[in-house]
Structures are given as C-alpha cells and as structure tokens.
Write a protein that holds these residues in place. Structure first.
Motif, mmCIF file in Angstrom:
data_model
loop_
_atom_site.group_PDB
_atom_site.id
_atom_site.type_symbol
_atom_site.label_atom_id
_atom_site.label_comp_id
_atom_site.label_asym_id
_atom_site.label_seq_id
_atom_site.Cartn_x
_atom_site.Cartn_y
_atom_site.Cartn_z
ATOM 1 N N SER A 2 -11.776 -0.195 4.131
ATOM 2 C CA SER A 2 -11.747 -1.584 4.601
ATOM 3 C C SER A 2 -12.093 -1.617 6.086
ATOM 4 O O SER A 2 -12.180 -0.577 6.744
ATOM 5 C CB SER A 2 -10.358 -2.165 4.378
ATOM 6 N N GLU A 20 0.852 -1.187 0.000
ATOM 7 C CA GLU A 20 0.000 0.000 0.000
ATOM 8 C C GLU A 20 0.891 1.240 0.000
ATOM 9 O O GLU A 20 1.880 1.298 0.705
ATOM 10 C CB GLU A 20 -0.902 0.014 1.250
ATOM 11 N N HIS A 27 -4.345 6.526 0.537
ATOM 12 C CA HIS A 27 -3.626 5.264 0.505
ATOM 13 C C HIS A 27 -4.241 4.387 -0.566
ATOM 14 O O HIS A 27 -5.300 4.698 -1.110
ATOM 15 C CB HIS A 27 -3.607 4.573 1.876
ATOM 16 N N ASP A 72 -9.467 0.133 7.852
ATOM 17 C CA ASP A 72 -9.600 1.593 7.753
ATOM 18 C C ASP A 72 -10.624 2.103 8.767
ATOM 19 O O ASP A 72 -10.423 3.125 9.410
ATOM 20 C CB ASP A 72 -10.050 1.996 6.342
ATOM 21 N N HIS A 111 -5.302 0.418 -2.101
ATOM 22 C CA HIS A 111 -5.662 -0.972 -1.819
ATOM 23 C C HIS A 111 -5.170 -1.798 -3.002
ATOM 24 O O HIS A 111 -5.847 -1.842 -4.029
ATOM 25 C CB HIS A 111 -7.184 -1.114 -1.680
HETATM 26 ZN ZN LIG Z 1 -7.416 0.958 3.385
#
Ligand SMILES: [Zn+2]
Length: 119
Positions: free
Chosen positions: A77, A12, A67, A80, A69
């Motif tokens: 996510s 990432e 960021h 997150d 994925h």
């Molecule tokens: Zn993420």
C-alpha cells in the motif's frame, strides 16, 4: 500466516519471517503495536530485538516481515511504501485468502516468485 490474518481480522496482523539462504523456514507472529491497527502495522519492537539477538547467536536469519491487508489486496500500500527502508528484506502480504511476497529494494518493491515446499 493465513490463520494469524484471520484471527486478527479486521485488524492487520504482523510478524517476522526467519530463514536461511533463499528459504523462509519460520514465522514469529508479533503484536501489532501501531495505534491504528485497522490500516497500519508496526511490529512489536521487542520481538525484532529478540530476533536480531537470536540471529547474532547463530540462529535463523531475519529474512523480513509479514502483515495482512484485511480489506485490500496483497500489493504494497502507499503506507507500506512510505514505511519501506529499502533494506532488501522480504515482505509477505496476506489479503483475500492469498499471499504475495515482495523484496524491499533500493528502487521500491518487487514481486518475488515462491514455492511452498517441505523439508
Ligand atoms: Zn500493508
């Protein structure tokens, strides 16, 4: 941000979004200092301190974070959601050649609409 995501793949990438008003006008790519950067990100704390300092000196506002994925979609996510501090910052998530913007609000992530413009 797309090129940062490509360069970091399969890890990432991450960084800081700068801007003013409702506009993001700058991006700082930072180190991902998380111990498992395949599935997590943690923005280099020194870069965050520097961005806060620059803001206090009258520079661009720290608008949020971005960021990627590498294998997922551009939705926040579970990780997150756990990391979110609900401070109203913008999160840009890059995945699968696309990108989505979110706000980290008190009651969770909300999708933001955006325009890509030039000035
Ligand atoms: Zn993420």
């Amino acid at each position: 941000m797309q090129s940062a995501a490509k360069a970091a793949h399969p890890l990432e990438c991450c960084g800081i979004l700068l801007g003013e008003g409702g506009c993001i006008t700058g991006v700082i790519e930072t180190l991902n200092v998380h111990p498992t950067p395949q599935t997590h990100f943690e923005i280099d704390p020194q870069a965050l301190i520097d961005a806060h300092k620059a803001e206090r000196k009258g520079g661009l506002r720290l608008m949020g974070y971005f960021h990627s994925h590498p294998t997922g979609d551009a939705y926040p996510s579970e990780t997150d959601k756990k990391m979110a501090t609900h401070d109203g910052k913008v999160w840009a998530i890059i995945a699968g050649g696309g990108m989505m913007f979110w706000t980290d609000d008190k009651d969770g992530f909300h999708a933001l609409s955006y325009d890509v413009g030039s000035r």
